[in-house]
Every structure is written in structure tokens, then in C-alpha cells.
Write a protein that holds these residues in place. Structure first.
Motif, PDB file in Angstrom:
ATOM      1  N   CYS A 111     -28.176  11.423 -29.918  1.00 38.92           N
ATOM      2  CA  CYS A 111     -28.276  12.813 -30.333  1.00 38.92           C
ATOM      3  C   CYS A 111     -26.917  13.447 -30.026  1.00 38.92           C
ATOM      4  O   CYS A 111     -26.388  13.282 -28.913  1.00 38.92           O
ATOM      5  CB  CYS A 111     -29.380  13.521 -29.558  1.00 38.92           C
ATOM      6  N   MET A 112     -26.341  14.126 -30.991  1.00 41.10           N
ATOM      7  CA  MET A 112     -25.026  14.729 -30.837  1.00 41.10           C
ATOM      8  C   MET A 112     -25.163  16.243 -30.905  1.00 41.10           C
ATOM      9  O   MET A 112     -25.856  16.772 -31.780  1.00 41.10           O
ATOM     10  CB  MET A 112     -24.095  14.251 -31.942  1.00 41.10           C
ATOM     11  N   GLY A 113     -24.492  16.917 -29.995  1.00 39.73           N
ATOM     12  CA  GLY A 113     -24.652  18.363 -29.955  1.00 39.73           C
ATOM     13  C   GLY A 113     -23.372  19.119 -29.689  1.00 39.73           C
ATOM     14  O   GLY A 113     -22.369  18.543 -29.255  1.00 39.73           O
ATOM     15  N   TRP A 114     -23.414  20.399 -29.996  1.00 37.91           N
ATOM     16  CA  TRP A 114     -22.340  21.329 -29.672  1.00 37.91           C
ATOM     17  C   TRP A 114     -22.872  22.376 -28.704  1.00 37.91           C
ATOM     18  O   TRP A 114     -23.946  22.936 -28.915  1.00 37.91           O
ATOM     19  CB  TRP A 114     -21.812  22.026 -30.914  1.00 37.91           C
ATOM     20  N   PHE A 115     -22.102  22.608 -27.673  1.00 42.99           N
ATOM     21  CA  PHE A 115     -22.406  23.639 -26.686  1.00 42.99           C
ATOM     22  C   PHE A 115     -21.209  24.570 -26.597  1.00 42.99           C
ATOM     23  O   PHE A 115     -20.112  24.229 -27.034  1.00 42.99           O
ATOM     24  CB  PHE A 115     -22.663  23.007 -25.317  1.00 42.99           C
ATOM     25  N   ARG A 116     -21.411  25.738 -26.014  1.00 47.03           N
ATOM     26  CA  ARG A 116     -20.281  26.641 -25.799  1.00 47.03           C
ATOM     27  C   ARG A 116     -20.464  27.390 -24.489  1.00 47.03           C
ATOM     28  O   ARG A 116     -21.581  27.583 -24.019  1.00 47.03           O
ATOM     29  CB  ARG A 116     -20.129  27.625 -26.952  1.00 47.03           C
ATOM     30  N   GLN A 117     -19.339  27.784 -23.933  1.00 52.18           N
ATOM     31  CA  GLN A 117     -19.360  28.565 -22.704  1.00 52.18           C
ATOM     32  C   GLN A 117     -18.285  29.627 -22.762  1.00 52.18           C
ATOM     33  O   GLN A 117     -17.096  29.318 -22.924  1.00 52.18           O
ATOM     34  CB  GLN A 117     -19.161  27.677 -21.476  1.00 52.18           C
ATOM     35  N   ALA A 118     -18.719  30.861 -22.669  1.00 47.88           N
ATOM     36  CA  ALA A 118     -17.797  31.988 -22.633  1.00 47.88           C
ATOM     37  C   ALA A 118     -17.499  32.341 -21.178  1.00 47.88           C
ATOM     38  O   ALA A 118     -18.302  32.046 -20.287  1.00 47.88           O
ATOM     39  CB  ALA A 118     -18.409  33.182 -23.356  1.00 47.88           C
ATOM     40  N   GLU A 125     -23.163  31.458 -18.802  1.00 45.79           N
ATOM     41  CA  GLU A 125     -23.637  30.093 -18.694  1.00 45.79           C
ATOM     42  C   GLU A 125     -23.386  29.347 -20.001  1.00 45.79           C
ATOM     43  O   GLU A 125     -23.320  29.947 -21.084  1.00 45.79           O
ATOM     44  CB  GLU A 125     -25.134  30.087 -18.373  1.00 45.79           C
ATOM     45  N   ARG A 126     -23.274  28.045 -19.876  1.00 45.38           N
ATOM     46  CA  ARG A 126     -23.128  27.218 -21.065  1.00 45.38           C
ATOM     47  C   ARG A 126     -24.424  27.276 -21.872  1.00 45.38           C
ATOM     48  O   ARG A 126     -25.513  27.246 -21.307  1.00 45.38           O
ATOM     49  CB  ARG A 126     -22.825  25.779 -20.661  1.00 45.38           C
ATOM     50  N   GLU A 127     -24.297  27.345 -23.187  1.00 47.12           N
ATOM     51  CA  GLU A 127     -25.475  27.392 -24.048  1.00 47.12           C
ATOM     52  C   GLU A 127     -25.350  26.369 -25.169  1.00 47.12           C
ATOM     53  O   GLU A 127     -24.256  26.077 -25.647  1.00 47.12           O
ATOM     54  CB  GLU A 127     -25.651  28.793 -24.644  1.00 47.12           C
ATOM     55  N   GLU A 128     -26.491  25.864 -25.569  1.00 47.49           N
ATOM     56  CA  GLU A 128     -26.506  24.922 -26.682  1.00 47.49           C
ATOM     57  C   GLU A 128     -26.396  25.693 -27.985  1.00 47.49           C
ATOM     58  O   GLU A 128     -27.101  26.681 -28.191  1.00 47.49           O
ATOM     59  CB  GLU A 128     -27.786  24.080 -26.677  1.00 47.49           C
ATOM     60  N   THR A 172     -15.352  28.412 -25.167  1.00 47.76           N
ATOM     61  CA  THR A 172     -14.922  27.019 -25.233  1.00 47.76           C
ATOM     62  C   THR A 172     -16.094  26.221 -25.759  1.00 47.76           C
ATOM     63  O   THR A 172     -17.214  26.326 -25.246  1.00 47.76           O
ATOM     64  CB  THR A 172     -14.507  26.499 -23.849  1.00 47.76           C
ATOM     65  N   TYR A 173     -15.839  25.459 -26.800  1.00 49.88           N
ATOM     66  CA  TYR A 173     -16.882  24.672 -27.452  1.00 49.88           C
ATOM     67  C   TYR A 173     -16.767  23.211 -27.020  1.00 49.88           C
ATOM     68  O   TYR A 173     -15.676  22.634 -27.058  1.00 49.88           O
ATOM     69  CB  TYR A 173     -16.779  24.797 -28.964  1.00 49.88           C
ATOM     70  N   PHE A 174     -17.906  22.655 -26.627  1.00 50.34           N
ATOM     71  CA  PHE A 174     -17.960  21.287 -26.144  1.00 50.34           C
ATOM     72  C   PHE A 174     -18.859  20.441 -27.023  1.00 50.34           C
ATOM     73  O   PHE A 174     -19.933  20.874 -27.433  1.00 50.34           O
ATOM     74  CB  PHE A 174     -18.517  21.240 -24.711  1.00 50.34           C
ATOM     75  N   CYS A 175     -18.431  19.242 -27.255  1.00 46.21           N
ATOM     76  CA  CYS A 175     -19.235  18.240 -27.922  1.00 46.21           C
ATOM     77  C   CYS A 175     -19.945  17.433 -26.837  1.00 46.21           C
ATOM     78  O   CYS A 175     -19.362  17.173 -25.779  1.00 46.21           O
ATOM     79  CB  CYS A 175     -18.316  17.349 -28.758  1.00 46.21           C
ATOM     80  N   ALA A 176     -21.196  17.047 -27.098  1.00 49.97           N
ATOM     81  CA  ALA A 176     -21.955  16.279 -26.117  1.00 49.97           C
ATOM     82  C   ALA A 176     -22.820  15.252 -26.821  1.00 49.97           C
ATOM     83  O   ALA A 176     -23.165  15.410 -27.994  1.00 49.97           O
ATOM     84  CB  ALA A 176     -22.818  17.199 -25.260  1.00 49.97           C
ATOM     85  N   ALA A 177     -23.193  14.217 -26.070  1.00 49.97           N
ATOM     86  CA  ALA A 177     -24.033  13.162 -26.610  1.00 49.97           C
ATOM     87  C   ALA A 177     -25.038  12.728 -25.562  1.00 49.97           C
ATOM     88  O   ALA A 177     -24.736  12.668 -24.368  1.00 49.97           O
ATOM     89  CB  ALA A 177     -23.187  11.970 -27.043  1.00 49.97           C
ATOM     90  N   ASP A 178     -26.225  12.415 -26.022  1.00 46.80           N
ATOM     91  CA  ASP A 178     -27.270  11.912 -25.132  1.00 46.80           C
ATOM     92  C   ASP A 178     -28.274  11.152 -25.991  1.00 46.80           C
ATOM     93  O   ASP A 178     -28.398  11.402 -27.190  1.00 46.80           O
ATOM     94  CB  ASP A 178     -27.963  13.080 -24.410  1.00 46.80           C
ATOM     95  N   SER A 183     -32.840  16.538 -23.540  1.00 47.78           N
ATOM     96  CA  SER A 183     -32.352  16.329 -22.172  1.00 47.78           C
ATOM     97  C   SER A 183     -31.956  17.648 -21.520  1.00 47.78           C
ATOM     98  O   SER A 183     -31.363  18.514 -22.157  1.00 47.78           O
ATOM     99  CB  SER A 183     -31.159  15.380 -22.202  1.00 47.78           C
ATOM    100  N   GLU A 184     -32.279  17.789 -20.266  1.00 50.09           N
ATOM    101  CA  GLU A 184     -31.885  18.984 -19.509  1.00 50.09           C
ATOM    102  C   GLU A 184     -30.414  18.914 -19.117  1.00 50.09           C
ATOM    103  O   GLU A 184     -29.790  19.941 -18.865  1.00 50.09           O
ATOM    104  CB  GLU A 184     -32.743  19.102 -18.240  1.00 50.09           C
ATOM    105  N   SER A 185     -29.890  17.722 -19.083  1.00 56.08           N
ATOM    106  CA  SER A 185     -28.505  17.532 -18.685  1.00 56.08           C
ATOM    107  C   SER A 185     -27.913  16.409 -19.525  1.00 56.08           C
ATOM    108  O   SER A 185     -28.099  15.242 -19.220  1.00 56.08           O
ATOM    109  CB  SER A 185     -28.421  17.191 -17.195  1.00 56.08           C
ATOM    110  N   TRP A 186     -27.202  16.822 -20.572  1.00 53.83           N
ATOM    111  CA  TRP A 186     -26.636  15.835 -21.472  1.00 53.83           C
ATOM    112  C   TRP A 186     -25.625  14.965 -20.736  1.00 53.83           C
ATOM    113  O   TRP A 186     -24.885  15.439 -19.872  1.00 53.83           O
ATOM    114  CB  TRP A 186     -25.980  16.540 -22.660  1.00 53.83           C
ATOM    115  N   TYR A 187     -25.589  13.696 -21.115  1.00 53.75           N
ATOM    116  CA  TYR A 187     -24.871  12.721 -20.295  1.00 53.75           C
ATOM    117  C   TYR A 187     -23.371  12.659 -20.571  1.00 53.75           C
ATOM    118  O   TYR A 187     -22.565  12.524 -19.666  1.00 53.75           O
ATOM    119  CB  TYR A 187     -25.476  11.337 -20.497  1.00 53.75           C
ATOM    120  N   HIS A 188     -22.971  12.734 -21.843  1.00 55.21           N
ATOM    121  CA  HIS A 188     -21.568  12.562 -22.210  1.00 55.21           C
ATOM    122  C   HIS A 188     -21.004  13.875 -22.748  1.00 55.21           C
ATOM    123  O   HIS A 188     -21.657  14.547 -23.560  1.00 55.21           O
ATOM    124  CB  HIS A 188     -21.422  11.481 -23.282  1.00 55.21           C
TER     125      HIS A 188
END
Length: 118
Positions: A32-39, A43-46, A91-97, A102-107
Motif C-alpha cells: 500500500c503506497m501513501g502520501w502524508f503531510r506535516q505542516a 501533526e502528520r496527516e494522511e 512537507t509531503y512524505f511518501c510511505a509504504a506498508d 496500519s497505525e504506523s507505516w513502516y517505510h
């Protein structure tokens, strides 16, 4: 798995950007691939995610403006952002799990900055 984001920039309200996230080839499939952001100060949000079956999720704040997609042959995840607002600055982050819930994405990637201002 390694994730490398790119595409962040400074734009005016109403503008558009496309973020990219290049993933390691051997682990991209099935995640599963996702984008998150944090201003700053928040807090960081999906923002959005796309599951291995192609199903997608969007946060209410970006529905109708952002589109998540992936190009498997390039192991690349995208986030097309239109009609950008000042409140999209983050700041936008890419994540994978392996699990979209998941409550805490791994990558995680290192992040790319998006600034929306006039």
C-alpha cells in the motif's frame, strides 16, 4: 525499501504540482503506497493512499483536488495536486506498508516541501 520523493515547489494559490515517489523495485509490488503531510506545528496527516488492488483513499480536505496514482513499470507513485490552497503548505512524505490501515507505516521517504502562498 527505499522511497525518494521529488516535485515539491513554491506555487501560488490555485496552482498545481505533481509529486513523485520512486520506490525500490524489488519491494514495490504488493505494498500500500501513501502520501502524508506535516505542516509546522501540526501533526502528520494522511493525504491519500492507493492499495495494491488499486483502491484509493483521500482525506476530505483534498478530495476533488488531489489524485494519487502509480506507474508500476517505473515503480513510481504520484500525487497530482490541483487548486492548491495556502493550507496545503507542508512537507509531503511518501510511505509504504503492507497494510493500508496500519497505525504506523513502516517505510518513509525524506519528504519534499510544498509551499502555497501569494
Amino acid at each position: 525499501i527505499q522511497l525518494v520523493e521529488s516535485g515539491g515547489d513554491s506555487v501560488q494559490p490555485g496552482g498545481s504540482l505533481r509529486l513523485s515517489c520512486k520506490a525500490s523495485a524489488y519491494t514495490y509490488s504488493g505494498y500500500c503506497m501513501g502520501w502524508f503531510r506535516q505542516a509546522p506545528g501540526k501533526e502528520r496527516e494522511e493525504v491519500a493512499h492507493i492499495d495494491s488492488d488499486g483502491s484509493t483513499y483521500y482525506a476530505d480536505s483534498v478530495k476533488g483536488r488531489f489524485t494519487i496514482s502509480q506507474e508500476n513499470r517505473k515503480n513510481t507513485l504520484y500525487l497530482e495536486m490541483n487548486n492548491l490552497k495556502v493550507e496545503d503548505t507542508a512537507t509531503y512524505f511518501c510511505a509504504a506498508d503492507l497494510d493500508c490501515s496500519s497505525e504506523s507505516w513502516y517505510h518513509w521517504g525524506q519528504g519534499t516541501q510544498v509551499t502555497v502562498s501569494s
